[in-house]
Scaffold this active site. Structure first.
Site, PDB file in Angstrom:
ATOM      1  N   ASP A 284      -0.309   5.150   0.917  1.00 15.67           N
ATOM      2  CA  ASP A 284      -0.558   6.007   1.774  1.00 15.67           C
ATOM      3  C   ASP A 284      -0.545   5.718   3.305  1.00 15.67           C
ATOM      4  OD1 ASP A 284      -0.785   8.496   0.500  1.00 15.67           O
ATOM      5  OD2 ASP A 284      -3.022   7.589  -0.342  1.00 15.67           O
TER       6      ASP A 284
ATOM      7  N   ASP B   7       0.872  -1.018   0.125  1.00 13.72           N
ATOM      8  CA  ASP B   7       0.027  -0.030  -0.186  1.00 13.72           C
ATOM      9  C   ASP B   7       0.993   1.310  -0.106  1.00 13.72           C
ATOM     10  OD1 ASP B   7      -2.506   1.824   0.472  1.00 13.72           O
ATOM     11  OD2 ASP B   7      -1.616   1.653   2.519  1.00 13.72           O
TER      12      ASP B   7
END
Length: 303
Positions: free
Chosen positions: A57, A55
């Site tokens: 953020d 991922d």
């Protein structure tokens, strides 16, 4: 216990004991023995068998620094003086409504999914009303508080040198991810980013988004099966997966013939309930850890 089994157990324990990051107070594991076995297998199989799925953020990027919250890609726009105040007002309203649902440990992914679609759809609609210009994106990233976790640039450099494919799935904004990588690391050719990409007209004004909406619960490797990148993954059935949300566990869905999938979860918003949930679903949980020490420790062991 036989001498052979004792030797194996000691070797596995030694693997974790030799890595400094595994002695930090921020690291939690429900089953250290299982983690030791998985790390040992990844190391034994080497770099040619590994792929990394991340991922972006608040996984690759920091959550805070020196008491100040660091922006995710959406918040880069919030912080920019180039965006109108109405945009900040609307995105704050949406965050206040939907973020508590995202981190609620008592709701299932199936219950959260329609709320996630609502959140991202409405956020995209708000962006379209702002007159956002493509030429402003680099300055927006430069002037924001968004930063990579400590050691992320070194991890990405090591993976590039080893020619290990890195797949970044993000429900954020792909254009800003590339700008941030350009400014704070190297946007290496072994990295593929699957995210929400803005569409601009001939004058550079935002007019929409490309392709399907990417939100926190529909990120998985099936989305790259038709791409040239997928060819780089053949035979790489060991996976290092990193995320900050239980929805990120699905990023490895679609991996062909998976062998070892080591799941590392960054628990950024702590509660006892969320920790218990993360420990059930991730092999390693990092509680308010703003570094990539664990990833770097593992990758430096590869041959």
């Amino acid at each position: 216990m036989s001498t052979h089994l004792q030797s194996i157990k000691m070797k596995l324990q030694g693997i974790l004991e030799s890595m400094k990051s595994f002695h930090k107070s921020t690291i939690k594991m429900k089953n250290p023995g299982k983690v030791a076995e998985m790390v040992s297998q990844i190391i034994a199989d080497g770099k040619s068998k590994l792929q990394v799925i991340m991922d972006f953020d608040h996984t690759l990027t920091r959550v805070h620094e020196a008491g100040r919250r660091c922006a995710c890609t959406w918040e880069i726009l919030d912080q920019s003086e180039l965006m109108p105040q109405i945009y900040r007002d609307e995105t704050t309203r949406l965050r206040d409504k939907y973020y508590p649902i995202e981190i609620d440990p008592n709701l299932t992914i199936e219950q959260k999914l329609p709320m996630a679609v609502e959140w991202y759809t409405q956020a995209h609609e708000v962006m379209l009303k702002t007159g956002l210009r493509q030429k402003d994106l680099v300055a927006m990233v430069r002037d924001s508080s968004a930063k990579l976790r400590e050691g992320t640039d070194q991890l990405l450099e090591r993976l590039h040198q080893m020619d290990v494919p890195v797949l970044i799935f993000s429900a954020g904004l792909g254009d800003l991810i590339h700008a941030l990588l350009d400014q704070h690391a190297d946007n290496h050719d072994n990295i593929k980013v699957v995210s929400n990409y803005m569409r601009f007209d001939d004058e550079g004004k935002m007019v929409g988004f490309h392709d399907e909406l990417i939100h926190m619960y529909n990120k998985n490797e099936n989305s790259v099966h038709s791409s040239a990148y997928f060819e780089r993954l053949r035979g790489r059935n060991n996976v290092l997966l990193m995320g900050d949300n239980v929805g990120d566990l699905r990023m490895a869905d679609g991996v062909e013939n998976p062998n070892v999938t080591l799941r590392i979860g960054f628990l950024n918003d702590y509660s006892e309930e969320r920790l218990a949930k993360f420990l059930d679903m991730f092999d390693i949980v990092l509680v308010d850890d703003q570094t990539m020490d664990v990833g770097n420790d593992i990758v430096t062991q590869l041959a």
